[in-house]
Enzyme design. Sequence first.
Site, short mmCIF file in Angstrom:
data_model
loop_
_atom_site.label_atom_id
_atom_site.label_comp_id
_atom_site.label_asym_id
_atom_site.label_seq_id
_atom_site.Cartn_x
_atom_site.Cartn_y
_atom_site.Cartn_z
N ARG A 153 -94.83 26.90 114.92
CA ARG A 153 -94.42 27.20 116.30
C ARG A 153 -95.07 26.26 117.31
O ARG A 153 -94.57 26.10 118.42
CB ARG A 153 -94.79 28.65 116.65
CG ARG A 153 -94.03 29.69 115.84
CD ARG A 153 -94.54 31.08 116.17
NE ARG A 153 -94.23 31.46 117.54
CZ ARG A 153 -93.21 32.24 117.90
NH1 ARG A 153 -92.39 32.70 116.97
NH2 ARG A 153 -93.01 32.55 119.15
N ASP A 181 -89.49 27.84 115.70
CA ASP A 181 -89.62 29.29 115.63
C ASP A 181 -88.74 29.74 114.47
O ASP A 181 -87.51 29.59 114.52
CB ASP A 181 -89.14 29.92 116.95
CG ASP A 181 -89.20 31.45 116.93
OD1 ASP A 181 -89.37 32.04 115.83
OD2 ASP A 181 -89.04 32.06 118.00
N LYS A 235 -98.35 33.56 98.54
CA LYS A 235 -98.47 35.01 98.68
C LYS A 235 -98.90 35.36 100.11
O LYS A 235 -99.40 34.47 100.82
CB LYS A 235 -99.47 35.55 97.66
CG LYS A 235 -100.95 35.24 97.97
CD LYS A 235 -101.85 36.21 97.26
CE LYS A 235 -103.25 36.10 97.84
NZ LYS A 235 -104.13 37.17 97.47
N HIS A 285 -102.90 30.44 93.45
CA HIS A 285 -103.74 29.24 93.42
C HIS A 285 -104.80 29.29 92.33
O HIS A 285 -105.33 28.25 91.92
CB HIS A 285 -104.39 28.98 94.79
CG HIS A 285 -105.50 29.92 95.14
ND1 HIS A 285 -105.30 31.08 95.85
CD2 HIS A 285 -106.82 29.86 94.88
CE1 HIS A 285 -106.44 31.69 96.03
NE2 HIS A 285 -107.39 30.98 95.45
N LYS A 337 -106.76 26.16 89.17
CA LYS A 337 -108.17 25.85 88.92
C LYS A 337 -108.34 25.27 87.52
O LYS A 337 -107.76 25.75 86.56
CB LYS A 337 -109.02 27.11 89.10
CG LYS A 337 -109.06 27.62 90.54
CD LYS A 337 -109.93 28.86 90.66
CE LYS A 337 -109.97 29.35 92.10
NZ LYS A 337 -110.65 28.42 93.00
N GLU A 366 -116.78 38.56 95.88
CA GLU A 366 -116.88 37.78 97.11
C GLU A 366 -118.05 38.29 97.93
O GLU A 366 -118.36 39.48 97.94
CB GLU A 366 -115.61 37.92 97.94
CG GLU A 366 -114.34 37.41 97.25
CD GLU A 366 -113.12 37.60 98.14
OE1 GLU A 366 -112.67 36.60 98.72
OE2 GLU A 366 -112.64 38.73 98.25
N ASP A 390 -104.57 42.83 97.18
CA ASP A 390 -104.95 41.48 97.57
C ASP A 390 -105.43 40.65 96.40
O ASP A 390 -105.15 39.45 96.33
CB ASP A 390 -106.05 41.54 98.64
CG ASP A 390 -106.44 40.17 99.15
OD1 ASP A 390 -105.54 39.35 99.42
OD2 ASP A 390 -107.66 39.91 99.27
N HIS A 404 -104.27 37.50 91.27
CA HIS A 404 -105.27 36.68 90.59
C HIS A 404 -105.80 37.32 89.32
O HIS A 404 -105.83 36.69 88.25
CB HIS A 404 -106.45 36.40 91.52
CG HIS A 404 -106.08 35.75 92.82
ND1 HIS A 404 -105.04 34.85 92.92
CD2 HIS A 404 -106.60 35.86 94.06
CE1 HIS A 404 -104.95 34.43 94.18
NE2 HIS A 404 -105.87 35.03 94.88
N LYS A 446 -115.44 42.83 98.13
CA LYS A 446 -116.01 42.03 99.21
C LYS A 446 -117.43 42.48 99.50
O LYS A 446 -117.81 43.61 99.20
CB LYS A 446 -115.15 42.14 100.47
CG LYS A 446 -113.80 41.43 100.34
CD LYS A 446 -113.07 41.38 101.66
CE LYS A 446 -111.81 40.53 101.58
NZ LYS A 446 -112.12 39.11 101.33
#
Length: 477
Positions: free
Chosen positions: A46, A87, A142, A172, A176, A210, A229, A234, A328
């Site tokens: 945008r 847009d 994603k 992703h 790796k 994490e 998530d 993953h 997390k």
Amino acid sequence: MTFTADRLLLFGATGDLSQRMLLPSLCALDADGLLAPDLRIIGTARSELSDLDFRNFAREALEKYLPADRRSGLADFLNRLSFQPLDATDMAGYTALAEKVGTPQHGLAIFLSTAPSLFEPTIKGLQQGGLAGENVRIGLEKPLGVDLGSSCEINDAVAAAFPETRTFRIDHYLGKETVQNLLALRFANILFEPLWNGNYIDHVQITVAETVGLESRIDFYDDAGALRDMVQNHMLQLLALVAMEPPTSFAASGVRDEKVKVLRALRDISANETVTGQYRGGAVNSQIVPGYDDELGRNSSTETFVALKAHVDNWRWRGVPFYLRTGKRLFRRKTEIVVQFREVPHSIFAGARSVPNKLVIGIQPEENISLNLMAKVPGLDREGLTLRSVPLDIAMPDAFIGAHRRIAYERLLLDLIEGDQTLFVRRDEVEAQWSWIDRIRDTWNKEGQTPKEYSAGSWGPSAAIALAERDGVSWHE
């Protein structure tokens, strides 16, 4: 249809992912001579930027996120870049976008990194602008939905313009090096495959830990939670690579066929096989950090930690539990796979303590492989032989001196440009993953399961430790 694209169109080109991963990956590929000389890269978002503005934006991102030794030929790379404001919901803007892209000599690759709500209008706009023909393939970042139903809606919208052979769904983690090396470890070494089953393996652990909190993903994460998530994509991809049968070849169809069989063989999780948690204030890396509700600014029942005990119901893995955990604000950042072998059936060394062999595959932050073997402690052993577990370590940077430690997106972007789908996720994989995740969430709702508190800087709620220890298993920490 196989072609190497000479145009790459990046949606979300001014976003965080583009700055940290996409532009650095493309620049690094260019520095290594892996991008065709005629490849043009068109960014769109945008933002009202000119070509020069976007090149300056890219330069700043590259100087911040890409090491200097991987930026050779930076000026030539920047000259590949151009920009077209758009847009995504305005159909009229796609005509100008198509003019900016021009007519590819060989083909167009599109990388779509936008909110899921924009997928359908974007696909329609691409069709209307003539950017969805047979010489066009699309890569999808994603999240691809929040459950099976929404995922199907997104996939249906994409399929209306792009058949499966031209659709590249990105996880992703599959880019790796160590994740790809898992396949080489299993299928290029006769040592492991005969033992890779329930006769010799006691259990498998997969950890994605994490230390960060919400960062810039506040609204998205509170809607998603750790299960959707991290586990849905993953972790289930890692599980599938560990558990899959040998494919007929290292080709897209063979690898993905075997992965989807594993995902469909996952047993439903019962209430006592899952633990959820949410972090409270604590200390991470000697820094005081707030709790989840404090970061969010309101009370929430979203889980920031999940531990699961999963089973793959097939002959190879009968009786072998797969322990998964992710969260997390945990004690340390790490992603690893631990394959715990069974004890020897009989020890000939009376009184000598023997520890079962263990294979540890480190994915991040260190990429390494460690195999723990029993060895004799040096000495005369007048009172009996003494054994000790000794690690055989392969640190990937040491094993391959001189090789760059590549960003995962380098491989994935190059495969998108060249049309290799091996490391991308097929629709039936995504839907098998969502189907299993949805059943877990249904169990949580039915049982009224809510997250347990844990302190930031710990390894999660104590119930997660109990989940493994009641089977005589300790998490690898």
